[in-house]
Design an enzyme around this catalytic site. Structure first.
Site, PDB file in Angstrom:
ATOM      1  N   HIS A  85       0.832  -1.214   0.000  1.00 33.63           N
ATOM      2  CA  HIS A  85       0.000   0.000   0.000  1.00 33.63           C
ATOM      3  C   HIS A  85       0.863   1.259   0.000  1.00 33.63           C
ATOM      4  O   HIS A  85       1.915   1.301   0.623  1.00 33.63           O
ATOM      5  CB  HIS A  85      -1.014   0.008   1.148  1.00 33.63           C
ATOM      6  CG  HIS A  85      -0.444  -0.004   2.538  1.00 33.63           C
ATOM      7  ND1 HIS A  85      -0.238   1.144   3.258  1.00 33.63           N
ATOM      8  CD2 HIS A  85      -0.075  -1.022   3.363  1.00 33.63           C
ATOM      9  CE1 HIS A  85       0.237   0.837   4.460  1.00 33.63           C
ATOM     10  NE2 HIS A  85       0.350  -0.466   4.554  1.00 33.63           N
ATOM     11  N   ASP A  87      -0.596   4.277   0.697  1.00 41.46           N
ATOM     12  CA  ASP A  87      -1.174   5.270   1.614  1.00 41.46           C
ATOM     13  C   ASP A  87      -0.509   5.152   2.978  1.00 41.46           C
ATOM     14  O   ASP A  87       0.090   4.132   3.304  1.00 41.46           O
ATOM     15  CB  ASP A  87      -2.697   5.111   1.743  1.00 41.46           C
ATOM     16  CG  ASP A  87      -3.118   3.795   2.388  1.00 41.46           C
ATOM     17  OD1 ASP A  87      -2.495   2.745   2.084  1.00 41.46           O
ATOM     18  OD2 ASP A  87      -4.053   3.793   3.209  1.00 41.46           O
ATOM     19  N   ASP A 118       5.981   1.565   7.056  1.00 45.56           N
ATOM     20  CA  ASP A 118       4.596   1.156   6.784  1.00 45.56           C
ATOM     21  C   ASP A 118       3.975   2.105   5.764  1.00 45.56           C
ATOM     22  O   ASP A 118       3.398   3.103   6.136  1.00 45.56           O
ATOM     23  CB  ASP A 118       3.822   1.161   8.100  1.00 45.56           C
ATOM     24  CG  ASP A 118       2.411   0.610   7.968  1.00 45.56           C
ATOM     25  OD1 ASP A 118       2.090   0.027   6.923  1.00 45.56           O
ATOM     26  OD2 ASP A 118       1.634   0.779   8.928  1.00 45.56           O
ATOM     27  N   GLU A 152      -5.299   1.036   2.435  1.00 43.93           N
ATOM     28  CA  GLU A 152      -5.048   0.010   3.453  1.00 43.93           C
ATOM     29  C   GLU A 152      -5.250   0.569   4.854  1.00 43.93           C
ATOM     30  O   GLU A 152      -5.837  -0.073   5.713  1.00 43.93           O
ATOM     31  CB  GLU A 152      -3.638  -0.568   3.301  1.00 43.93           C
ATOM     32  CG  GLU A 152      -3.450  -1.921   3.998  1.00 43.93           C
ATOM     33  CD  GLU A 152      -3.160  -1.821   5.480  1.00 43.93           C
ATOM     34  OE1 GLU A 152      -3.318  -2.834   6.179  1.00 43.93           O
ATOM     35  OE2 GLU A 152      -2.770  -0.737   5.966  1.00 43.93           O
ATOM     36  N   GLU A 153      -4.757   1.784   5.060  1.00 49.85           N
ATOM     37  CA  GLU A 153      -4.807   2.345   6.418  1.00 49.85           C
ATOM     38  C   GLU A 153      -6.218   2.792   6.813  1.00 49.85           C
ATOM     39  O   GLU A 153      -6.447   3.215   7.945  1.00 49.85           O
ATOM     40  CB  GLU A 153      -3.816   3.505   6.557  1.00 49.85           C
ATOM     41  CG  GLU A 153      -2.347   3.115   6.350  1.00 49.85           C
ATOM     42  CD  GLU A 153      -1.778   2.205   7.438  1.00 49.85           C
ATOM     43  OE1 GLU A 153      -2.547   1.736   8.305  1.00 49.85           O
ATOM     44  OE2 GLU A 153      -0.562   1.965   7.405  1.00 49.85           O
ATOM     45  N   ASP A 179       4.719  -6.012   4.359  1.00 50.63           N
ATOM     46  CA  ASP A 179       4.010  -4.992   5.135  1.00 50.63           C
ATOM     47  C   ASP A 179       3.970  -5.419   6.600  1.00 50.63           C
ATOM     48  O   ASP A 179       3.039  -5.121   7.324  1.00 50.63           O
ATOM     49  CB  ASP A 179       2.589  -4.816   4.561  1.00 50.63           C
ATOM     50  CG  ASP A 179       1.876  -3.594   5.130  1.00 50.63           C
ATOM     51  OD1 ASP A 179       2.562  -2.670   5.603  1.00 50.63           O
ATOM     52  OD2 ASP A 179       0.633  -3.580   5.112  1.00 50.63           O
ATOM     53  N   HIS A 426       2.756   4.145  12.537  1.00 50.88           N
ATOM     54  CA  HIS A 426       1.530   4.832  13.002  1.00 50.88           C
ATOM     55  C   HIS A 426       1.820   5.898  14.062  1.00 50.88           C
ATOM     56  O   HIS A 426       0.885   6.509  14.576  1.00 50.88           O
ATOM     57  CB  HIS A 426       0.479   3.849  13.566  1.00 50.88           C
ATOM     58  CG  HIS A 426      -0.083   2.917  12.545  1.00 50.88           C
ATOM     59  ND1 HIS A 426      -1.287   2.264  12.714  1.00 50.88           N
ATOM     60  CD2 HIS A 426       0.370   2.521  11.332  1.00 50.88           C
ATOM     61  CE1 HIS A 426      -1.528   1.502  11.654  1.00 50.88           C
ATOM     62  NE2 HIS A 426      -0.524   1.642  10.808  1.00 50.88           N
TER      63      HIS A 426
HETATM   64  N1  BES Z   1       1.228  -2.976   8.067  1.00 45.33           N
HETATM   65  C1  BES Z   1       0.152  -2.928   8.990  1.00 45.33           C
HETATM   66  C2  BES Z   1      -0.247  -4.300   9.528  1.00 45.33           C
HETATM   67  C3  BES Z   1       0.783  -4.977  10.399  1.00 45.33           C
HETATM   68  C4  BES Z   1       1.441  -4.290  11.386  1.00 45.33           C
HETATM   69  C5  BES Z   1       1.018  -6.307  10.232  1.00 45.33           C
HETATM   70  C6  BES Z   1       2.362  -4.939  12.171  1.00 45.33           C
HETATM   71  C7  BES Z   1       1.918  -6.956  11.020  1.00 45.33           C
HETATM   72  C8  BES Z   1       2.615  -6.263  11.989  1.00 45.33           C
HETATM   73  C9  BES Z   1      -1.052  -2.278   8.328  1.00 45.33           C
HETATM   74  O1  BES Z   1      -0.707  -1.151   7.582  1.00 45.33           O
HETATM   75  C10 BES Z   1      -2.004  -1.805   9.413  1.00 45.33           C
HETATM   76  O2  BES Z   1      -1.668  -0.877  10.092  1.00 45.33           O
HETATM   77  N2  BES Z   1      -3.172  -2.459   9.556  1.00 45.33           N
HETATM   78  C11 BES Z   1      -4.172  -2.042  10.488  1.00 45.33           C
HETATM   79  C12 BES Z   1      -5.514  -2.546  10.078  1.00 45.33           C
HETATM   80  C13 BES Z   1      -6.201  -1.768   9.008  1.00 45.33           C
HETATM   81  C14 BES Z   1      -7.541  -2.409   8.719  1.00 45.33           C
HETATM   82  C15 BES Z   1      -6.360  -0.309   9.337  1.00 45.33           C
HETATM   83  C16 BES Z   1      -3.954  -2.619  11.856  1.00 45.33           C
HETATM   84  O3  BES Z   1      -3.384  -3.702  12.003  1.00 45.33           O
HETATM   85  O4  BES Z   1      -4.367  -1.958  12.811  1.00 45.33           O
HETATM   86 MN    MN Z   2       0.934  -1.488   6.395  1.00 43.18          MN
HETATM   87 MN    MN Z   3      -0.433   0.561   8.959  1.00 38.61          MN
END
Ligand code: BES
Ligand code: MN
Ligand code: MN
Length: 469
Positions: A85, A87, A118, A152-153, A179, A426
């Site tokens: 992603h 974004d 990320d 994605e975010e 990711d 984040h």
């Molecule tokens: N890259 C992350 C997911 C992630 C983080 C996987 C750490 C493994 C380890 C992804 O960008 C993310 O932040 N996902 C969100 C969910 C999404 C539906 C907003 C999350 O996990 O909170």
């Molecule tokens: Mn991510």
């Molecule tokens: Mn993320």
């Protein structure tokens, strides 16, 4: 010139180019950044063309565009779908950044900017690995499909439709994603499990309007107090979620997997240093690794209402709000969990408040076997890039697309993470360890190159159309 030398010779160029990508504030959550999100999509499309892809499209959606590219010029070779992603999360609070979020800056061997870990930095690893292969050989070693999304975010809202309407287009022998994270510095890692995510918001209403707390206090319900009481009741003393049925069906780890996960070179000190809390707590009966990767949780993400301005205001607020979420693990069905959570919340609330309960999004967990031959290829490639054997880990974060792909196509999903758990994804001062970025490009280039011989490594090679799980 060999592949590693070719890539090593372009370190500065690669980093400078990544910095251009990072300067685009492609924050998907904020409408004011919509033009930047679109600019980032164009940047990705241009970069894919420069890497050697002739078919590149920007696909508009109801929200942010997807970028899709393909190169299907390696007959008889495997087809890989790479997903990432472009974004990023909002950069706020801005004053906590040492250098501005969208002005990439190197300090102590790390590149600082929103999106470094990320996921722009990790996406760029693949773009540069593929570009190197194309420049050295004049073509790609395998068939490739690339899908880089811009939502994605914010929950990959438009992606589900795109997948359902483009099944043939997206079909591949494997999904490859970067990711996720490495277990720790110097430990290349392949992630075979992610938690699912349900997100909720509630609004409690007590009095019809805000009230003078002296005139009315003592005889009317305070929705903020009710909200605090509610959340105090959602965990028991062993930090288990009290929602009835929440743990029903949760897959128990086999003793083999439990042993393997707990034997990983996971570092408790590094974990505590990254968190920096005065003390720790978690579900009783499980190690920290088990708690964060394999157990479901319920987290309060935000709570507001009443007066938060300067000085004092004596008020009984009419409303109280909370955002909260549950991380889900294999065996839990997101829709069912959402119903159970709502039912329990409503049951715990007194009749003195009204409650609006919204499920903002649901998402399934994922955990799969890593026995397919492609996983050994990934392990070998990582060893070439990092000079250390890759470990297999699970992680607690969520990537909606991985579950969607796994459910839709049943193909192996190879998650190779180059972030580190303490790189502040984040959060303010997000960064990426540059050595991981450079080694990542080499490892991924070796990986794609080596996939050209995937069939000979497989026991029972078969064309994509006839193979299943
Ligand atoms: N890259 C992350 C997911 C992630 C983080 C996987 C750490 C493994 C380890 C992804 O960008 C993310 O932040 N996902 C969100 C969910 C999404 C539906 C907003 C999350 O996990 O909170
Ligand atoms: Mn991510
Ligand atoms: Mn993320």
């Amino acid at each position: 010139m060999n592949l590693a030398e070719f890539i090593d010779g372009r370190r500065d160029q690669h980093r400078a180019e990544l910095s251009d990508f990072l300067r685009i504030p492609s924050v998907s959550a904020k409408s004011e950044n919509k033009p930047d999100v679109e600019r980032a999509a164009r940047w990705v499309a241009d970069n894919l063309r420069a890497a050697g892809f002739k078919t590149v499209e920007i696909v508009p959606t109801a929200l942010h565009p997807l970028v899709y590219a393909e190169s299907l010029e390696a007959p008889g070779k495997p087809t890989v779908l790479f997903y990432g992603h472009y974004d990023v999360q909002p950069a706020e609070p801005l004053h906590l950044w040492t250098s501005p979020a969208f002005e990439p800056t190197v300090r102590n061997g790390n590149l600082y900017a929103r999106g470094t870990a990320d996921d722009k930095g990790q996406v760029h690893i693949h773009l540069k690995a593929l570009e190197a292969l194309h420049q050295l050989n004049g073509r790609f070693p395998i068939n490739l499909k690339v899908l880089i999304e811009g939502e994605e975010e914010v929950g990959s809202v438009s992606l589900w439709n795109f997948v359902q309407n483009n099944k043939e287009k997206l079909a591949a022998d494997a999904l490859v994603v970067s990711d996720t994270s490495m277990l720790g510095k110097g430990v290349p890692s392949i992630t075979y499990g992610l938690r699912g995510l349900n997100y909720y918001q509630i609004e409690l209403t007590g009095p019809e309007r805000d009230l003078h707390s002296g005139v009315y206090g003592g005889a009317v319900p305070n929705p903020l107090t009710v909200l605090a009481e509610l959340f105090a009741k959602l965990h028991d003393k062993n930090f288990r979620v009290t929602v009835p049925g929440f743990y029903d069906g949760v897959a128990k780890l086999s003793s083999k997997e439990r042993k393997a996960l707990n034997a990983l070179p996971w570092n408790k000190k590094a974990f505590e240093q990254a968190v920096g809390a005065p003390g720790y707590c978690g579900e009783k009966g499980f190690t920290i690794v088990e708690q964060i990767w394999t157990r479901p949780t319920l987290e309060l993400n935000g709570i507001w209402g009443g007066y938060q301005g300067e000085g004092a205001k004596t008020v009984i607020p009419a409303k109280a709000y909370a955002k909260f979420s549950t991380r889900l693990v294999p065996g839990q069905d997101p829709e069912r969990i959402a119903k159970l959570v709502e039912k329990h919340v409503r049951k715990l609330l007194p009749k003195t408040v009204k409650c609006t309960f919204d499920v903002l999004s649901t998402g399934k967990p994922w955990a799969a076997s890593y026995s397919a031959p492609i996983f050994q290829k990934a392990q070998a490639a990582l060893e070439k890039g990092f000079r250390r054997k890759a470990v297999f880990i699970r992680e607690g974060g969520s990537i909606p697309f991985v579950t969607q792909m796994h459910d839709t196509f049943g193909v192996p999903c190879v998650l190779i993470g180059f972030g580190l758990p303490d790189e502040n994804a984040h959060a303010p001062d997000e960064h990426l360890y540059l050595e991981n970025y450079y080694s990542g490009i080499k490892a991924i280039a070796h990986f794609y190159q080596d996939l050209a011989t995937l069939w000979s490594a497989s026991d029972s090679p078969a064309p994509r159309s006839t193979r299943n799980k």
